[in-house]
Design a protein around this motif. Structure first.
Motif, short mmCIF file in Angstrom:
data_model
loop_
_atom_site.label_atom_id
_atom_site.label_comp_id
_atom_site.label_asym_id
_atom_site.label_seq_id
_atom_site.Cartn_x
_atom_site.Cartn_y
_atom_site.Cartn_z
N UNK A 45 -19.53 13.11 17.83
CA UNK A 45 -19.21 11.89 17.08
C UNK A 45 -17.86 12.03 16.37
N UNK A 46 -17.56 13.25 15.91
CA UNK A 46 -16.30 13.46 15.20
C UNK A 46 -15.10 13.26 16.12
N UNK A 47 -15.26 13.59 17.39
CA UNK A 47 -14.14 13.44 18.33
C UNK A 47 -13.76 11.97 18.51
N UNK A 48 -14.74 11.10 18.68
CA UNK A 48 -14.39 9.68 18.86
C UNK A 48 -13.86 9.08 17.55
N UNK A 49 -14.34 9.59 16.42
CA UNK A 49 -13.79 9.15 15.14
C UNK A 49 -12.34 9.59 15.01
N UNK A 50 -12.07 10.83 15.38
CA UNK A 50 -10.68 11.34 15.32
C UNK A 50 -9.76 10.47 16.16
N UNK A 51 -10.17 10.17 17.38
CA UNK A 51 -9.32 9.36 18.26
C UNK A 51 -9.13 7.94 17.71
N UNK A 52 -10.18 7.40 17.11
CA UNK A 52 -10.08 6.05 16.54
C UNK A 52 -9.10 6.05 15.36
N UNK A 259 -6.11 7.41 4.77
CA UNK A 259 -6.98 8.23 5.62
C UNK A 259 -8.45 8.01 5.28
N UNK A 260 -8.77 7.87 4.02
CA UNK A 260 -10.15 7.56 3.64
C UNK A 260 -10.57 6.23 4.25
N UNK A 261 -9.71 5.24 4.15
CA UNK A 261 -10.01 3.92 4.72
C UNK A 261 -10.31 4.01 6.21
N UNK A 265 -13.90 3.44 8.25
CA UNK A 265 -13.96 2.41 9.27
C UNK A 265 -14.39 3.01 10.62
N UNK A 266 -13.80 4.15 10.98
CA UNK A 266 -14.13 4.77 12.26
C UNK A 266 -15.55 5.31 12.27
N UNK A 267 -16.03 5.82 11.13
CA UNK A 267 -17.41 6.29 11.05
C UNK A 267 -18.38 5.16 11.36
N UNK A 361 -19.13 -4.81 6.10
CA UNK A 361 -18.63 -3.43 6.13
C UNK A 361 -17.18 -3.35 5.63
N UNK A 362 -16.30 -4.31 5.94
CA UNK A 362 -14.97 -4.25 5.31
C UNK A 362 -15.05 -4.32 3.78
N UNK A 363 -15.95 -5.15 3.24
CA UNK A 363 -16.11 -5.22 1.79
C UNK A 363 -16.66 -3.91 1.24
N UNK A 364 -17.50 -3.25 2.01
CA UNK A 364 -18.04 -1.96 1.59
C UNK A 364 -16.92 -0.93 1.45
N UNK A 365 -16.05 -0.86 2.44
CA UNK A 365 -14.93 0.08 2.37
C UNK A 365 -14.02 -0.26 1.19
#
Length: 381
Positions: A45-52, A259-261, A265-267, A361-365
């Motif tokens: 899962x981390x790999x697709x998050x990294x690429x995103x 980066x947190x944002x 979002x990618x998670x 989810x955008x409001x959550x972030x």
């Protein structure tokens, strides 16, 4: 409250799928609470998050042992002949004081691999080629030797500085590079293996493929095989160490925020890619809960140590279980250590222990970022 960590939890249902398989092609599993569960590894899962994250930031990175070949290809595109280009790639590694894998029989025409896996910005390949381009005569002289020198002909400081360079995701996820002093980066995120909140059983799918150009004596398929799949509602968890991320970025609070944002979002937005062409398990989380904490990260995995038993679905019951566990944690834990938010799909009940409910989810972030603004620097003191 000074924000030190961000915890992100999600409940996500995947239908019939195998997004992360083991060496035998089966869905990965774990025995937890006495029941076998389907598992998706953190690496997957981390790999697709990294690429995103890299795609959204326009800041790609590569993890590779084929750096010699990558530099050689860059130089060939600039007009270098194949032999000198490959030697230049080799000199990058030798000049950094690092090792190459021995050439294997039958693969003499292929560039050597490095002994370690490099993780560096994509742009570093062009930068390394730039360094090599300044020393064509020295590289040619090294090629002419019968026995290669153990000392490289390129400036060590320039080469190692590029090899130690970082992208946004390197600052997020860290880098193991003990062989190069100063190249290691402590990761600012911890990422858990996802697992189903209930017991699962792997199902076997027998399938055939028909040959579209049959012979007269054909009475069956052109190919037969089996695949293994499962389904379930997964608990997912990760956290971000804000102080570590800020330190990795040299105190740059704006980049820390970005980066947190993008990580959050990618998670929420990604799904591992395994067997997706055959299953299209492209779901989104039904519930995402984020907690901004002042003390330490806290996983809710223990909430599902006792597997959920149900003949009428698991997602809604998992939401209730998570809320109940968070409530019990809040009662025994110290006050004023966290601020929490949640959002989700088909939330037909109140989940008061998961913090303030927001509508998207955008409001959550955005809510999370508002509650960490100005705190990252404080967390470092």
């Amino acid at each position: 409250m000074k924000a030190a960590y961000i915890d992100v939890h999600a409940l996500q249902t995947l239908p019939y799928s195998n997004t992360n398989r083991d060496d035998l092609g089966s869905p990965k599993t774990v025995v937890f609470g006495g029941y076998e569960r389907t598992r998706i590894s953190s690496q997957s899962w981390k790999r697709v998050i990294r690429h995103e994250v890299e795609q959204r930031l326009g800041d790609p990175a590569v993890r590779t042992r084929r750096l010699v070949g990558a530099v050689a290809e860059e130089l060939r595109e600039r007009g270098w002949d194949e032999g000198p280009a490959e030697e230049a790639g080799r000199q990058i590694i030798v000049s950094a004081g690092m090792k190459l894998e021995p050439k294997k029989k039958g693969l003499e025409g292929r560039a050597q691999d490095t002994s370690v896996l490099f993780y560096l910005p994509q742009a570093a390949i062009s930068e390394l080629a730039d360094v090599a381009s300044g020393y064509p005569d020295a590289i040619g002289a090294e090629m002419a030797k019968k026995k290669p020198s153990k000392q490289g002909v390129l400036p060590t400081d320039e080469v190692t500085q590029i090899l130690k360079s970082r992208s946004g995701t390197i600052n997020l996820f860290g880098r193991m590079l003990a062989e190069l002093p100063g190249g290691q980066v402590d990761g600012a995120t911890q990422f858990a293996h996802a697992f189903t909140v209930h017991g699962t059983a792997v199902e076997t799918d027998f399938f055939t493929a028909v040959d579209d150009i049959p012979r007269e004596d054909d009475h069956g398929s052109g190919h037969m095989n089996v695949g293994e799949f499962s389904s379930g509602t997964f608990y997912r968890y990760a956290n971000i160490n804000l102080a570590q991320l800020l330190d990795n970025l040299g105190g740059d609070e704006e980049t820390t925020r970005e980066l947190v944002t993008q990580f959050l979002r990618a998670f929420i937005a990604t799904v591992p890619t395994g067997k997706q062409n055959a299953t299209a398990a492209q779901t989104v989380p039904e519930l995402v809960h984020v907690s901004v904490r002042a003390d330490r990260p806290v996983s809710y995995a223990a909430a599902f140590e006792e597997p959920i038993q149900s003949a009428a679905g698991f997602a809604a019951r998992a939401q209730t279980r998570m809320d109940s566990y968070a409530g019990q944690l809040n009662r025994v834990w110290w006050d004023d250590t966290s601020t929490a938010f949640h959002a989700g799909i088909n939330l037909d009940k109140e989940l008061p222990n998961l913090g303030s409910r927001v509508e998207s989810y955008p409001a959550l972030v955005s809510s999370v970022l508002e509650n960490t603004s100005g705190s990252a620097g404080d967390a470092n003191t």
